[in-house]
Design an enzyme around this catalytic site. Sequence first.
Site, PDB file in Angstrom:
ATOM      1  N   GLU A  76       0.825  -1.200   0.000  1.00 20.24           N
ATOM      2  CA  GLU A  76       0.000   0.000   0.000  1.00 20.24           C
ATOM      3  C   GLU A  76       0.871   1.266   0.000  1.00 20.24           C
ATOM      4  OE1 GLU A  76      -2.008   0.586   3.753  1.00 20.24           O
ATOM      5  OE2 GLU A  76      -3.584   1.812   2.893  1.00 20.24           O
ATOM      6  N   LYS A 166     -10.356   0.833  -1.081  1.00 23.82           N
ATOM      7  CA  LYS A 166     -10.306   0.555   0.366  1.00 23.82           C
ATOM      8  C   LYS A 166     -11.568   1.026   1.086  1.00 23.82           C
ATOM      9  CE  LYS A 166      -7.048   1.155   4.232  1.00 23.82           C
ATOM     10  NZ  LYS A 166      -5.878   1.950   4.673  1.00 23.82           N
ATOM     11  N   CYS A 199      -4.705  -3.385   4.018  1.00 26.24           N
ATOM     12  CA  CYS A 199      -4.247  -3.037   5.369  1.00 26.24           C
ATOM     13  C   CYS A 199      -5.285  -3.131   6.487  1.00 26.24           C
ATOM     14  CB  CYS A 199      -3.615  -1.647   5.346  1.00 26.24           C
ATOM     15  SG  CYS A 199      -2.455  -1.368   6.709  1.00 26.24           S
TER      16      CYS A 199
END
Length: 527
Positions: A76, A166, A199
Site C-alpha cells: 500500500e 479501500k 491493510c
Amino acid sequence: MIMWLNRFWLLSCVVVVHLSGRPVSGSGEFYTAGVAEFRPAVFGGSSEQLLEDNLNGYLELIAGANGTSDILVFPEATLNSVLQLTAVPEQTEHSLCEAHEGDDPRVAEFLRRLACAARDARTYLVVNVKERAEEHATASTDRGYNIYNTNVVFDRQGAVLSRYRKWNLYLEPLTNRTQTAELATFRTDFGVTFGHFICFDMLFYTPAQELVDRLGIRHVIVTKMFNSELPFLTASQLQQGWAWANNVTLLAAGASMPLAGISGSGIYDGQQGALTRIMVSHRAEGQRQLLLAQVPTDGSQGTSTPTEEEESPSTVQLKLLQQPDIGSFSTWALPLVNGSAASKRLCQADLCCDFQLSWNLLGAQAEYHYRLGVSVAERRYEQEQYSSIRVCGLFACRDDSLESCGLLSNQLEGHGGGVEFTSLRISGEFVKRPRRLLMPNTLTYGLYALQPSEVAWTMQEVPANDSHTHTQLELRQPQRQLLTFALYGNYFEEFASNGVAAVWRGMLTLCLLLAISMHLPILCNSF
Ligand SMILES: *[C@@H]1O[C@H](CO)[C@@H](O)[C@H](O)[C@H]1NC(C)=O
Ligand SMILES: *[C@@H]1O[C@H](CO)[C@@H](O)[C@H](O)[C@H]1NC(C)=O
Ligand SMILES: *[C@@H]1O[C@H](CO)[C@@H](O)[C@H](O)[C@H]1NC(C)=O
Ligand SMILES: *[C@@H]1O[C@H](CO)[C@@H](O)[C@H](O)[C@H]1NC(C)=O
Ligand SMILES: *[C@@H]1O[C@H](CO)[C@@H](O)[C@H](O)[C@H]1NC(C)=O
C-alpha cells in the site's frame, strides 16, 4: 514530514531471495508468488522524482524475478501520491501497456509502464495506487472528483483484471469511500481465485472476513502500510495468525519504514505457517526486497524458504505502538523464581482461561517480566475506531507494572538473561458469535510468530454446550524468547452497533489529526 527519514531514503537495498530446486510452476500443484517489502521514497525530490524512484524500484524487483513468478504483490501507498493521481479502469479487455482507442486519458504513464512490466514478466501483478475517479458530485464540499486508495490487479498481458477501493480507511482525510464495500476477487490461469483488500481492512469483517466466510475464498492478498503494536498486533504476527485462523493462504506485501513503525510482509500457508516472511525491526532504514515462495494451490505442502530472520543482539529500531487498553486486563504476574510452575485460572466478564506453565531463569536478571492476562473489551485503535476483543495470553513487560506490558526491554537482546518456558498451555472457552475470528497469537524477540512446528493450536466444540468453543494453545518445545503467547478473538459484530458513531467521532477529530498526523503513531496510513 518525518524529517528523520531524510537520512535514509537514499540508502537502497535491493535483495532478491533466491529459490533453488523450485518445482515447475503452473503444474497445477503450485504457483510461484512474490510479495515485496518496499521502502517508499518519501523525501529528497519533487513528487515526480519520488514517483520515478518508486516506479524504478518496482520495475527492478519485477525484473529480478526473471519471469518466474505467477503473481507479484506490492504494498500500500508506496508508489504515487495524491499529487500524481491516476485513473484506474475497473477492467480492461486490452493490455494497458499500449494505448487503445477509447482509453481513459487519465490513466497515468506509470500505470501503463507497470502493465508493460507485468506483460514482459508474464506475471499477474497487484499494486496499490492513489486513484482519481471522476464521479457524480454529491457533497457541497466536493472537489469534482473522488480519491480512492485502490488495489489494481493486472493479468499476464497487462490488462486490468480487478480493482478494489479501500473500505476501512485509516487516517486518510483526503480519501473517499465507496457507497458500499466492494468484495474484490479474480480468477487466474493457474486455477486459483484470489480475494484482495488493503491493510486496516484486515481487522474488520467487511470485506476481509466476508471474502473468506461468505465467498469461500482460500487465497487472499493484502497490501499494507501497517504500524505494528505490541503485544498482539505486530504486522507479521497478525498476518500469520489471521491466515492460520482462517486456514487460508495469505500473500501480504508491506511498506518498509521502520522508524515510522511500519514493516512486515510474508506468504503464509494457513495451518502450515509462514513460507517466507520479513520484519525489518533491527535497522533504521527500510528495505526493497522481493520474497518468493512456492505456494500450494490446494492441500499440498508448500516450499519453505529460509528467510534470514535477524535475531542478533542489537536494539529494535522499529517504532512500536503499545495496546492502549492494556491496563484493563485482569492479570497475574509470574514470580521470577528459577524452576517455577504455575496453574492459574483468570476470568473477566464472560471469559475464563486456564494457564499451565513452568519456567526457568537463564540468568541472574531477566530481560522481561511476564504476566498472564485476560480481557473482554472494546479496544480502540489510534484513531477513533473500535473492535470488540476477547483475549487470553501471556505477555512480556518491561518491569513489574502492568502498564509496562507491551513495551520492549531497554536491555540489548540475546544477553542470556531471558526466561525459558519449559511448558506453556493456555485454554479458554470463548463465546460463539456468527461473526468472530479466534486466532493463535504468538511473538518472539525477532518479532515473528511461532511456526506450527513450535506450537499446537486446537479449537473444538464443547460437548453439550452450543454457546461456547473450547480453544487451546500449547508450546511443543521449550521457548526462550517469548514476547506473546495468546488466544486472540476478534468479535466483529459487537462493534457494529456503535461503528457509525465511531466514524463520526473520527471525522470530527480529523482536522486536528491532519495538522499533527505526521507526528502521531498511526496504524495504517498512506502518504
Ligand atoms: C534471475 O537471474 C539472475 C541471473 O541469471 C540470477 O542471478 C537470479 O538468481 C535469478 N533470480 C531468480 C529469482 O531466479
Ligand atoms: C470525498 O472526500 C473529500 C475530502 O474529504 C470530500 O470533500 C468530498 O465531499 C468527498 N466526496 C464524496 C462524494 O463523498
Ligand atoms: C485446512 O485446509 C487444508 C487445505 O487447504 C485442508 O486439507 C485442512 O483439512 C484444513 N484444516 C482445517 C482444520 O480445516
Ligand atoms: C535454574 O535452574 C536450572 C536447573 O534447575 C539451572 O541449570 C540454572 O542454572 C538455574 N538458573 C539460575 C539463574 O539460577
Ligand atoms: C457453556 O460453557 C460456558 C463456559 O464454560 C459456561 O459458562 C456455560 O454455562 C455453558 N453452557 C451450558 C449450557 O452448559
